[in-house]
Design a protein around this motif. Sequence first.
Motif, PDB file in Angstrom:
ATOM      1  N   GLU A 134      44.399   5.475  26.636  1.00  0.00           N
ATOM      2  CA  GLU A 134      44.543   4.638  25.437  1.00  0.00           C
ATOM      3  C   GLU A 134      45.863   4.934  24.724  1.00  0.00           C
ATOM      4  OE1 GLU A 134      42.382   2.297  24.085  1.00  0.00           O
ATOM      5  OE2 GLU A 134      41.438   2.412  26.054  1.00  0.00           O
ATOM      6  N   THR A 141      53.732   0.406  25.131  1.00  0.00           N
ATOM      7  CA  THR A 141      53.869  -1.026  24.830  1.00  0.00           C
ATOM      8  C   THR A 141      54.325  -1.189  23.381  1.00  0.00           C
ATOM      9  OG1 THR A 141      51.537  -1.120  24.251  1.00  0.00           O
ATOM     10  CG2 THR A 141      52.126  -1.743  26.476  1.00  0.00           C
ATOM     11  N   GLN A 142      53.370  -0.995  22.490  1.00  0.00           N
ATOM     12  CA  GLN A 142      53.657  -1.251  21.087  1.00  0.00           C
ATOM     13  C   GLN A 142      54.760  -0.328  20.546  1.00  0.00           C
ATOM     14  OE1 GLN A 142      50.009  -1.209  18.944  1.00  0.00           O
ATOM     15  NE2 GLN A 142      50.952  -1.974  17.080  1.00  0.00           N
ATOM     16  N   TYR A 145      59.770   0.965  21.950  1.00  0.00           N
ATOM     17  CA  TYR A 145      61.121   1.035  21.375  1.00  0.00           C
ATOM     18  C   TYR A 145      61.341   2.360  20.637  1.00  0.00           C
ATOM     19  CZ  TYR A 145      65.158  -0.488  18.587  1.00  0.00           C
ATOM     20  OH  TYR A 145      66.369  -0.580  17.968  1.00  0.00           O
ATOM     21  N   MET A 152      66.555   9.122  23.102  1.00  0.00           N
ATOM     22  CA  MET A 152      67.992   9.200  22.812  1.00  0.00           C
ATOM     23  C   MET A 152      68.288  10.369  21.866  1.00  0.00           C
ATOM     24  SD  MET A 152      69.784   7.155  24.513  1.00  0.00           S
ATOM     25  CE  MET A 152      71.371   7.354  23.715  1.00  0.00           C
ATOM     26  N   VAL A 153      67.400  10.591  20.895  1.00  0.00           N
ATOM     27  CA  VAL A 153      67.597  11.717  19.971  1.00  0.00           C
ATOM     28  C   VAL A 153      67.660  13.020  20.764  1.00  0.00           C
ATOM     29  CG1 VAL A 153      66.556  13.046  18.108  1.00  0.00           C
ATOM     30  CG2 VAL A 153      66.533  10.573  17.998  1.00  0.00           C
TER      31      VAL A 153
ATOM     32  N   MET B   1      40.716   0.481  20.100  1.00  0.00           N
ATOM     33  CA  MET B   1      42.087   0.016  20.358  1.00  0.00           C
ATOM     34  C   MET B   1      42.067  -1.096  21.397  1.00  0.00           C
ATOM     35  SD  MET B   1      44.708   1.249  18.903  1.00  0.00           S
ATOM     36  CE  MET B   1      44.729   2.215  17.413  1.00  0.00           C
ATOM     37  N   VAL B   3      44.718  -2.944  22.551  1.00  0.00           N
ATOM     38  CA  VAL B   3      46.104  -3.351  22.769  1.00  0.00           C
ATOM     39  C   VAL B   3      46.205  -3.906  24.166  1.00  0.00           C
ATOM     40  CG1 VAL B   3      48.445  -2.549  23.009  1.00  0.00           C
ATOM     41  CG2 VAL B   3      47.028  -1.670  21.189  1.00  0.00           C
ATOM     42  N   MET B   4      46.759  -5.094  24.234  1.00  0.00           N
ATOM     43  CA  MET B   4      46.903  -5.715  25.545  1.00  0.00           C
ATOM     44  C   MET B   4      48.023  -5.019  26.300  1.00  0.00           C
ATOM     45  SD  MET B   4      45.423  -8.771  26.400  1.00  0.00           S
ATOM     46  CE  MET B   4      45.614 -10.434  25.835  1.00  0.00           C
ATOM     47  N   PRO B   5      47.725  -4.467  27.438  1.00  0.00           N
ATOM     48  CA  PRO B   5      48.814  -3.967  28.254  1.00  0.00           C
ATOM     49  C   PRO B   5      49.710  -5.149  28.623  1.00  0.00           C
ATOM     50  CG  PRO B   5      46.699  -3.286  29.121  1.00  0.00           C
ATOM     51  CD  PRO B   5      46.443  -4.344  28.097  1.00  0.00           C
ATOM     52  N   MET B   6      50.978  -5.005  28.392  1.00  0.00           N
ATOM     53  CA  MET B   6      51.839  -6.169  28.559  1.00  0.00           C
ATOM     54  C   MET B   6      53.147  -5.714  29.170  1.00  0.00           C
ATOM     55  SD  MET B   6      52.937  -8.631  25.510  1.00  0.00           S
ATOM     56  CE  MET B   6      54.510  -9.370  25.701  1.00  0.00           C
ATOM     57  N   LEU B   8      57.106  -6.165  29.517  1.00  0.00           N
ATOM     58  CA  LEU B   8      58.235  -6.784  28.823  1.00  0.00           C
ATOM     59  C   LEU B   8      59.109  -7.496  29.834  1.00  0.00           C
ATOM     60  CD1 LEU B   8      59.259  -3.937  26.411  1.00  0.00           C
ATOM     61  CD2 LEU B   8      58.365  -6.156  25.774  1.00  0.00           C
ATOM     62  N   GLU B  19      72.116  -2.978  21.914  1.00  0.00           N
ATOM     63  CA  GLU B  19      71.676  -1.592  21.788  1.00  0.00           C
ATOM     64  C   GLU B  19      71.514  -0.964  23.172  1.00  0.00           C
ATOM     65  OE1 GLU B  19      70.690  -3.984  19.939  1.00  0.00           O
ATOM     66  OE2 GLU B  19      70.921  -3.264  17.888  1.00  0.00           O
ATOM     67  N   ALA B  23      73.641   2.223  24.701  1.00  0.00           N
ATOM     68  CA  ALA B  23      72.945   3.417  25.190  1.00  0.00           C
ATOM     69  C   ALA B  23      73.324   3.683  26.642  1.00  0.00           C
ATOM     70  CB  ALA B  23      71.440   3.243  25.051  1.00  0.00           C
ATOM     71  N   LEU B  71      59.675  -6.688  20.019  1.00  0.00           N
ATOM     72  CA  LEU B  71      59.179  -5.333  20.254  1.00  0.00           C
ATOM     73  C   LEU B  71      58.153  -4.917  19.210  1.00  0.00           C
ATOM     74  CD1 LEU B  71      62.574  -3.713  21.245  1.00  0.00           C
ATOM     75  CD2 LEU B  71      60.669  -4.130  22.773  1.00  0.00           C
ATOM     76  N   TRP B  72      57.171  -5.724  19.020  1.00  0.00           N
ATOM     77  CA  TRP B  72      56.051  -5.451  18.109  1.00  0.00           C
ATOM     78  C   TRP B  72      56.515  -5.175  16.676  1.00  0.00           C
ATOM     79  CZ3 TRP B  72      56.001  -4.361  23.194  1.00  0.00           C
ATOM     80  CH2 TRP B  72      54.921  -4.839  23.927  1.00  0.00           C
ATOM     81  N   HIS B  74      59.262  -3.833  15.686  1.00  0.00           N
ATOM     82  CA  HIS B  74      60.151  -2.695  15.455  1.00  0.00           C
ATOM     83  C   HIS B  74      61.614  -3.094  15.415  1.00  0.00           C
ATOM     84  CE1 HIS B  74      57.107   0.353  15.556  1.00  0.00           C
ATOM     85  NE2 HIS B  74      56.618  -0.141  16.667  1.00  0.00           N
ATOM     86  N   PHE B  75      61.909  -4.295  15.905  1.00  0.00           N
ATOM     87  CA  PHE B  75      63.307  -4.702  16.021  1.00  0.00           C
ATOM     88  C   PHE B  75      63.477  -6.088  15.418  1.00  0.00           C
ATOM     89  CE2 PHE B  75      67.020  -6.488  17.941  1.00  0.00           C
ATOM     90  CZ  PHE B  75      67.882  -5.414  18.110  1.00  0.00           C
ATOM     91  N   VAL B 126      70.742   0.640  15.520  1.00  0.00           N
ATOM     92  CA  VAL B 126      69.288   0.713  15.369  1.00  0.00           C
ATOM     93  C   VAL B 126      68.902   0.572  13.892  1.00  0.00           C
ATOM     94  CG1 VAL B 126      67.290   2.223  15.624  1.00  0.00           C
ATOM     95  CG2 VAL B 126      68.962   2.081  17.442  1.00  0.00           C
ATOM     96  N   LEU B 138      64.309   6.773  13.135  1.00  0.00           N
ATOM     97  CA  LEU B 138      64.891   7.267  14.387  1.00  0.00           C
ATOM     98  C   LEU B 138      66.365   6.909  14.470  1.00  0.00           C
ATOM     99  CD1 LEU B 138      61.918   6.576  16.739  1.00  0.00           C
ATOM    100  CD2 LEU B 138      62.959   8.788  16.345  1.00  0.00           C
ATOM    101  N   PHE B 192      53.608   0.510   8.978  1.00  0.00           N
ATOM    102  CA  PHE B 192      54.972   0.996   9.132  1.00  0.00           C
ATOM    103  C   PHE B 192      55.981  -0.140   9.109  1.00  0.00           C
ATOM    104  CE2 PHE B 192      53.716   5.050  11.410  1.00  0.00           C
ATOM    105  CZ  PHE B 192      54.221   5.850  10.420  1.00  0.00           C
TER     106      PHE B 192
END
Lengths: 200, 483
Positions: A134, A141-142, A145, A152-153, B1, B3-6, B8, B19, B23, B71-72, B74-75, B126, B138, B192
């Motif tokens: 889990e 996935t989630q 990123y 990288m850190v 939980m 969460v769909m395994p997906m 990318l 980015e 990198a 990206l869920w 985050h970006f 970032v 981060l 978050f």
Amino acid sequence: MLVAILFWAFSAVLVGAALGVILARNAVHSVLFLVLCFFNAAVLWLLIEAEFLAIVLVLVYVGAVMVLFLFVVMMLDVDIEALREGFARNAPLGALIALIVVVELAYVLWVRRLGVELPGETAPLAQGASNTAEIGAVLYTQYAYPFQLAAMVLLIAIVAAISLTMRRRPGLKAQDVSRQVSVDPAERVRLVSMPPEREP
Amino acid sequence: MDVMPMILTMADVMPAAAEIFVAAAACVLLLVDALGGGRARGLAFVLAIAALAGAAWVSSTVGTDGRTVILWGHFVADPMGTVLKLFSYGAAALTLLYSREYLERRDLLKGEYLVLALCAVLGIQVIVSAGSFLSLYLGIEIMSLSLYAMVAFDRDDGVAAESAMKYFVLGAIASGALLYGISILYGVTGTFLIDGVAFAVAQGRAPDIGLLLGIAFIVVGVAFKFGAVPFHMWLPDVYHGAPTPVTLFVGSAPKIASFALAMRVLAEGLGGALDAWQDMLVVLAALSMAVGNLVAIAQTNIKRMLAYSTISHVGFILLGILAGNAAGYRAALFYTLTYVIMTTAAFGVVLWYSRKGFEADALDDYKGLNRRHPWFAFVMLLVMFGLAGVPPTVGFWAKLQVIAAVLDVRLTWLAAFAVLMSVIGAYYYLRVVKLMYFDEPVTAGQDESRFAVRLVLSLNGLAILALGLFPGYLLRLCEQVLR
């Protein structure tokens, strides 16, 4: 009920060990208290059914990080008395800051009780679902990123640490392995032919 | 939980292509340096510049008109992000170009330096595109860790090591404050994601006291990264102690990141709680302008003087942000971009003037510069006029914009204070001009720098004048990206 008793018991040991970390006179004892802290924190993870995190905590922190800590503490031979010199002078300031932090934390806890919807009971895992799988499913996935960014850190930490410490300076007693390997016997041993010693 | 395994696909991560490119380029550079040894220095330098140019190409190709969240959450890719990223590539490339000779002369131009510089740019990207507090944090760590190591890069320099240590410790405290604020915010909003926090705040789901506490810590973290008074202690020491190329690097592109940090957290995430943070920023801005300008007068070292000047400019940028409306954000964006252009040129001249064994960091070194190098004395004059805000340079427009924004929100006293402080600030900028034009030269210097460096530095200086005469383009750009 049993879980609650276990939680309070292990939490008490955790807090006691944390106090031990900062109060112990001997740095080695501090490190060992920290190990105790990690074990108790791992048990708390176990109590909320996060087995994977518990195991990782013990493996990574106790198994690797704390061993490194012990090595460093033993190698550096820190003079505790010298470190404690300024303690009495700075203690009031430290106590004041600690008090402010405690008040703030109490404030936050108090605020949370006031009308903030706390997430209710954690949803139980489906029968037969794997804790590790889990976490992996979410992490890759989630949180893919942030996970990559954390990598990288670490890379930057490695590059920075190596570039700041690996350098040649005069007088450094370092081994040059390739020179050691390619050494010729003639450079190390000198065969001298001497006449046998005469009787006096 | 659930969460769909997906999996990318390329299309999903396309907005983050720049980015990924940077990198990957940093990793390639690391390999080139490791395999090529000392021989590949020149190649590594060219590759680093090429990587920045490539990143600019990628960013402008994938740049979107609208707002894309991937990206869920985050970006986030948006026009403001694209502009900020393009400017930070430009600032980083100029920095490397100006630094090359200085670094070569002191045997500091190593592959690791370039890798760390590229990683710092990655951190900035970032931060600029952060959609959640997690990626924001981060990004800050990626940028800061690279900068700490760059400040300490000259291992034989005790002063640099000391300032790196100060930077590291204070930076860690700032990160701690920011994380603490983020965790409180997570506690009261349950998310978050910056959009999620904005939603919770707009709906009034977050209790005021918890929100205020979280905002207070976040503002402390942001102020630390900006270098706003009273969280500015690291800035003069780092500017002074670091090798000049690193000072230039710390002073240019990361300012764009600080602006993005403030925009993403305060304007986008906590825009609904403007009342809570406006007063805090008013205090920070007023103190920064006062301390920065007054203490700069007493400096005899040009790097330290520019550090205090940075603190005062941070105060001006905060003026635009605290206005809390689109016009204010635009003014702050305009100020940040022009400030980066000016500070790059300022340290560019310092780097151009320095020789082996001659740092050119004392103000007295600039006495009579006009006699020896009239052209670069003129470039420095443009920079100083720009920083002071004298028309017709672009610095005047930048100050005008932020002061107008503050007047719009009826903070008349603050606007008057800002004008007063910029008049005081003009004294020490004009003192440099006086030293260059009216004093007898004391140090002799030969112009040994490459033609390309001289050309780019000249263009950089002239940009301050050109943008001042024709500010319309940059103003329109700011208007387009921040509606």
